[in-house]
Scaffold this active site. Structure first.
Site, PDB file in Angstrom:
ATOM      1  N   GLY A  25     -12.304  -1.420  -0.887  1.00 60.67           N
ATOM      2  CA  GLY A  25     -11.351  -0.998  -1.915  1.00 60.67           C
ATOM      3  C   GLY A  25     -11.999  -0.006  -2.862  1.00 60.67           C
ATOM      4  N   TYR A  26     -11.269   1.046  -3.179  1.00 57.56           N
ATOM      5  CA  TYR A  26     -11.816   2.092  -4.054  1.00 57.56           C
ATOM      6  C   TYR A  26     -10.891   2.397  -5.235  1.00 57.56           C
ATOM      7  CZ  TYR A  26      -8.415   4.719  -1.393  1.00 57.56           C
ATOM      8  OH  TYR A  26      -7.231   5.128  -0.826  1.00 57.56           O
ATOM      9  N   GLY A  27      -9.709   1.786  -5.255  1.00 62.73           N
ATOM     10  CA  GLY A  27      -8.744   2.041  -6.327  1.00 62.73           C
ATOM     11  C   GLY A  27      -8.394   0.730  -7.004  1.00 62.73           C
ATOM     12  N   SER A  28      -7.102   0.411  -7.011  1.00 59.93           N
ATOM     13  CA  SER A  28      -6.688  -0.827  -7.684  1.00 59.93           C
ATOM     14  C   SER A  28      -7.303  -2.065  -7.039  1.00 59.93           C
ATOM     15  CB  SER A  28      -5.161  -0.938  -7.681  1.00 59.93           C
ATOM     16  OG  SER A  28      -4.678  -0.970  -6.361  1.00 59.93           O
ATOM     17  N   GLU A  99       1.262  -1.560   0.279  1.00 64.12           N
ATOM     18  CA  GLU A  99       0.880  -0.143   0.268  1.00 64.12           C
ATOM     19  C   GLU A  99       1.614   0.630   1.346  1.00 64.12           C
ATOM     20  OE1 GLU A  99      -0.507   0.598  -2.273  1.00 64.12           O
ATOM     21  OE2 GLU A  99      -1.320  -1.328  -2.890  1.00 64.12           O
TER      22      GLU A  99
HETATM   23  C1  BEZ Z   1      -7.780   0.634  -2.814  1.00 66.44           C
HETATM   24  O1  BEZ Z   1      -8.665   0.840  -1.981  1.00 66.44           O
HETATM   25  O2  BEZ Z   1      -8.057   0.207  -3.933  1.00 66.44           O
HETATM   26  C2  BEZ Z   1      -6.381   0.884  -2.456  1.00 66.44           C
HETATM   27  C3  BEZ Z   1      -6.085   1.610  -1.359  1.00 66.44           C
HETATM   28  C4  BEZ Z   1      -4.777   1.857  -1.038  1.00 66.44           C
HETATM   29  C5  BEZ Z   1      -3.788   1.403  -1.824  1.00 66.44           C
HETATM   30  C6  BEZ Z   1      -4.097   0.651  -2.930  1.00 66.44           C
HETATM   31  C7  BEZ Z   1      -5.387   0.391  -3.244  1.00 66.44           C
END
Ligand code: BEZ
Length: 189
Positions: A25-28, A99
């Site tokens: 995970g790289y975002g939320s 997602e």
């Molecule tokens: C995430 O890696 O944090 C992420 C990726 C796609 C959608 C939402 C979060």
């Protein structure tokens, strides 16, 4: 306006016979893990850069005023810091639905900050998806984020939470921190 990616992601079944799979995970996903996981470890992946180039009209914005959320763009030599979660393959059904708006699952090598590496999966919104907004000056991105909110909350909180989480990981991300800097100078929209 949306591309439903659920069916495409379900056809990516190479880990289905595994008891557990690493998800990067790289975002939320760094600061909001609303799914069961077995273990989590700070980690990074190579040759991808985090960018607020994906539009969000279903989570952090609306069709009339889309927000911006993170995706990754190919960038030779880049290091993208995040959090890896060991999950059961069934959890992907939940994430694929959450997602569904343009994010595809890809495989990658995940490098753990405490050593070792494993192949795992991550989600990416490519530029060929209908919600993709693309590059813009970071000040313009900050203005758009400041004004947007949707069913998952204020877009501003998403970015500020991510910046805080990256700092807690000891990670530097010039793009995220530049947008944070602009946002902190603005009254919440
Ligand atoms: C995430 O890696 O944090 C992420 C990726 C796609 C959608 C939402 C979060």
């Amino acid at each position: 306006m949306s591309t439903n990616t659920i069916a495409i992601n379900q056809s990516m079944d190479r880990f289905n016979d595994h008891d557990s799979v690493w998800l990067f995970g790289y975002g939320s996903l760094i600061f909001k893990a609303d799914f069961p996981f077995i273990e989590k470890r700070p980690a990074h992946i190579l040759n991808w850069a985090r960018r607020f180039w994906q539009g969000s009209h279903d989570h952090r914005g609306t069709p009339e005023a889309p927000g911006r959320v993170a995706t990754l763009t190919p960038d030779a030599g880049a290091v993208c810091a995040g959090m890896a979660y060991l999950i059961s393959p069934q959890v992907f059904a939940h994430l694929d639905y959450r997602e569904k708006n343009g994010y595809l699952r890809l495989s990658t090598d995940i490098f753990f900050e405490d050593g070792g590496q494993q192949e795992g999966l991550f989600y990416i919104a490519r530029e060929d998806n209908a919600a993709f907004l693309g590059q813009a000056p970071e000040l313009d991105i900050a203005h758009q984020i400041n004004a947007a909110h949707g069913p998952s909350g204020r877009n501003r909180e998403y970015l500020l939470n991510l910046a805080t989480a990256l700092r807690e990981l000891g990670a530097h991300d010039a793009h995220v921190f530049a947008i944070e800097h602009h946002l902190l100078a603005m009254a919440p929209g």
